[in-house]
Design an enzyme around this catalytic site. Structure first.
Site, mmCIF file in Angstrom:
data_model
loop_
_atom_site.group_PDB
_atom_site.id
_atom_site.type_symbol
_atom_site.label_atom_id
_atom_site.label_comp_id
_atom_site.label_asym_id
_atom_site.label_seq_id
_atom_site.Cartn_x
_atom_site.Cartn_y
_atom_site.Cartn_z
ATOM 1 N N ARG A 27 30.289 12.075 94.058
ATOM 2 C CA ARG A 27 30.137 13.521 93.754
ATOM 3 C C ARG A 27 29.004 14.053 94.407
ATOM 4 N NH1 ARG A 27 32.504 10.911 89.666
ATOM 5 N NH2 ARG A 27 33.355 12.026 88.048
ATOM 6 N N SER A 167 38.742 11.450 80.403
ATOM 7 C CA SER A 167 38.706 11.008 81.743
ATOM 8 C C SER A 167 37.670 11.843 82.366
ATOM 9 C CB SER A 167 40.363 10.973 82.140
ATOM 10 O OG SER A 167 40.154 10.883 83.664
ATOM 11 N N GLN A 169 37.384 11.946 85.622
ATOM 12 C CA GLN A 169 38.268 12.206 86.831
ATOM 13 C C GLN A 169 38.909 13.424 86.484
ATOM 14 O OE1 GLN A 169 40.468 8.833 88.353
ATOM 15 N NE2 GLN A 169 38.905 7.647 88.793
ATOM 16 N N ASP A 320 35.178 0.584 82.576
ATOM 17 C CA ASP A 320 35.565 -0.058 83.768
ATOM 18 C C ASP A 320 34.853 -1.516 83.357
ATOM 19 O OD1 ASP A 320 36.768 1.779 85.297
ATOM 20 O OD2 ASP A 320 34.775 2.472 85.931
HETATM 21 C C1 S3P Z 1 35.388 7.793 87.050
HETATM 22 C C2 S3P Z 1 35.993 7.541 85.946
HETATM 23 C C3 S3P Z 1 36.674 6.485 85.215
HETATM 24 C C4 S3P Z 1 36.426 5.345 85.918
HETATM 25 C C5 S3P Z 1 36.617 5.160 87.495
HETATM 26 C C6 S3P Z 1 35.511 6.262 87.855
HETATM 27 C C7 S3P Z 1 34.703 8.665 87.710
HETATM 28 O O1 S3P Z 1 38.066 6.965 85.422
HETATM 29 O O2 S3P Z 1 37.312 4.248 85.504
HETATM 30 O O3 S3P Z 1 36.059 4.015 87.851
HETATM 31 O O4 S3P Z 1 33.813 8.593 88.722
HETATM 32 O O5 S3P Z 1 35.058 9.659 87.282
HETATM 33 P P1 S3P Z 1 39.046 7.829 84.189
HETATM 34 O O6 S3P Z 1 38.316 9.272 84.326
HETATM 35 O O7 S3P Z 1 40.094 7.791 84.900
HETATM 36 O O8 S3P Z 1 38.620 7.218 82.932
#
Ligand code: S3P
Length: 437
Positions: A27, A167, A169, A320
């Site tokens: 980020r 999520s 992400q 994780d």
């Molecule tokens: C992350 C979000 C998580 C995590 C990944 C990093 C991030 O994934 O498992 O290692 O940096 O936003 P998800 O958003 O798919 O849960």
């Protein structure tokens, strides 16, 4: 393939500096690229995943250099990206793929993404669905897999999107698309996930309002097309990387280590809570705020762990960490039940299946029922197995930690994926007392 073997270790000692936080590093680069002027980043994780994001941003027009230990990003401003002249290969990194898909969606050009064999199996439809609602088109492999092309548009529509899975992400995909979209883009999170994107957007000067609706769901509202101001970002160390030496110290005898400068974002501390419930001797020292994040040092001493029940509601705050928690549970006395693990099936590998197969090969009694993992801990496991890690860094590190406390050595067939998130893992662990070759 480069196999690694971990043998019984007497204990871990000293002060340990783990790698910089992966989520925050991605980020920092992305928001640096979106600011007007030079952002500096201290403590950036120089793992392969983050370097993939840096390289992709260069192809999109940002200038990213390393000056001494400092990373410098000369940003192009919101709306200033250029069409990349090549395919963006983001390697093993789901975070790079999903965040950058959102970033490029609001530009009137096409961006091609691909990744390694692990990433090409992972679901991208979850990022495509909200972007399609914003007016973006895709050409993707069946099932919404990489390689795919994002056919962006300058006329993206601001949407209100309720996350169907917790999520960070996908939340960030939508917010990054909303950044260059006129109007207010909203994300509703029924179950909160890590909030580094929101914290950093605020720090870079965006107008972002967080509230709760009548159902007590978290509502994030971002005003599009701000001018982001460059920042000096301090990246704390990664709690998901710290998890490996923490559990290693707990399950080996005579350990006493201190891990410095660990990010303790409230949405990342599920493992700490769970280990404390298991009886872990963990002490949080020097709690402080650094940059936009909560940070502390963590002292860890060898502990006798007992089995616990880990509720599904805790999964987003330790998503994780289940492979390494399963290792701790194997060395505990009693049954540990971990619920709500559906998302583990779509990580860098199918971690639910991988944990069950790997632990069973090491002589641990394990059960999987739907999204629940049950580990029957009986103290010291047998070990003595070779584990296939399927390009998954956290599976490799978890089984190497298990080898430190098992009767017989544990080999992982390929340790190279560790470079994606924790490049100095083997050296750091060996310097503290592990025996990994
Ligand atoms: C992350 C979000 C998580 C995590 C990944 C990093 C991030 O994934 O498992 O290692 O940096 O936003 P998800 O958003 O798919 O849960």
């Amino acid at each position: 393939m480069s196999a690694l073997c971990s043998r019984f270790a007497d204990g871990l000692h000293g002060t340990i500096s783990v790698a910089g936080d992966k989520s925050i590093s991605h980020r920092a680069l992305i928001f640096g690229a979106m600011a007007v002027g030079k952002t500096t980043i201290t403590g950036l994780l120089e793992g392969e995943d983050v370097l993939c994001t840096a390289e992709a941003l260069r192809h999109l027009g940002a200038t990213i250099t390393k000056e001494g230990t400092l990373w410098v990003v000369d940003g192009v401003g919101v709306g200033g990206l250029q069409e990349p002249s090549t395919v963006l290969d983001v390697g093993n990194s789901g975070t790079s793929a999903r965040l950058l898909m959102g970033l490029v969606a609001s530009y009137p050009f096409t961006t091609f993404f691909t990744g390694d064999a692990s990433l090409r199996k992972r679901p991208m439809q979850r990022a495509m669905t909200p972007l399609q609602q914003m007016g973006v088109a895709f050409t993707a492999r069946s099932g919404g897999r990489l390689p795919l092309a994002v056919n962006g548009t300058a006329d993206t529509l601001p949407i209100t999107y309720t996350l169907p899975v917790p999520s960070a992400q996908v939340k960030s995909t939508v917010l990054l698309a909303g950044l260059n979209t006129a109007g207010i883009t909203k994300v509703i999170e029924p179950i909160p996930s890590r909030d580094h994107t929101e914290r950093m957007l605020e720090a870079f000067g965006a107008t972002i309002v967080i509230s709760h609706n009548e159902q007590n769901e978290r509502v994030i509202a971002l005003e599009g097309q701000p001018e982001l101001k460059p920042q000096n970002v301090l990246v704390p160390r990664d709690p998901s990387s710290a998890a490996f030496p923490i559990v290693a110290a707990l399950i080996t005898k005579n350990s006493d280590v201190t891990l410095t400068n660990i990010c303790l974002n409230p949405h990342r501390i599920g493992l700490i809570t769970t280990l404390q419930e298991m009886g872990a001797r963990l002490t949080l020292l020097n709690k402080r705020i650094e940059g936009s994040e909560d940070v502390a040092d963590i002292r860890v001493e060898s502990s006798t762990l007992k089995g616990v029940d880990v509720p599904a509601s805790r999964a987003p705050s330790m998503i994780d960490e289940y492979p390494i928690l399963a290792v701790a549970a194997s060395c505990a006395v009693g049954t540990t039940t971990m619920r709500g693990l559906g998302e583990l099936k779509v990580k860098e590998s199918d971690r639910l299946a991988g944990i069950a197969t790997g632990l069973a090969a090491c002589g641990v009694t394990v059960e999987v029922a739907d999204d629940t993992l049950i580990v029957h801990g009986k103290g010291q496991p047998q070990g003595g197995a070779t584990i296939a890690v399927n390009l998954d860094h956290r599976m490799a590190m978890s089984f190497l930690v298990l080898g430190m406390a098992s009767k017989n050595p544990i080999t992982v067939d390929d340790g190279s994926a560790i470079n994606t998130s924790f490049p100095n893992f083997v050296n750091i662990m060996n310097a503290a007392g592990a025996n990994i070759q």
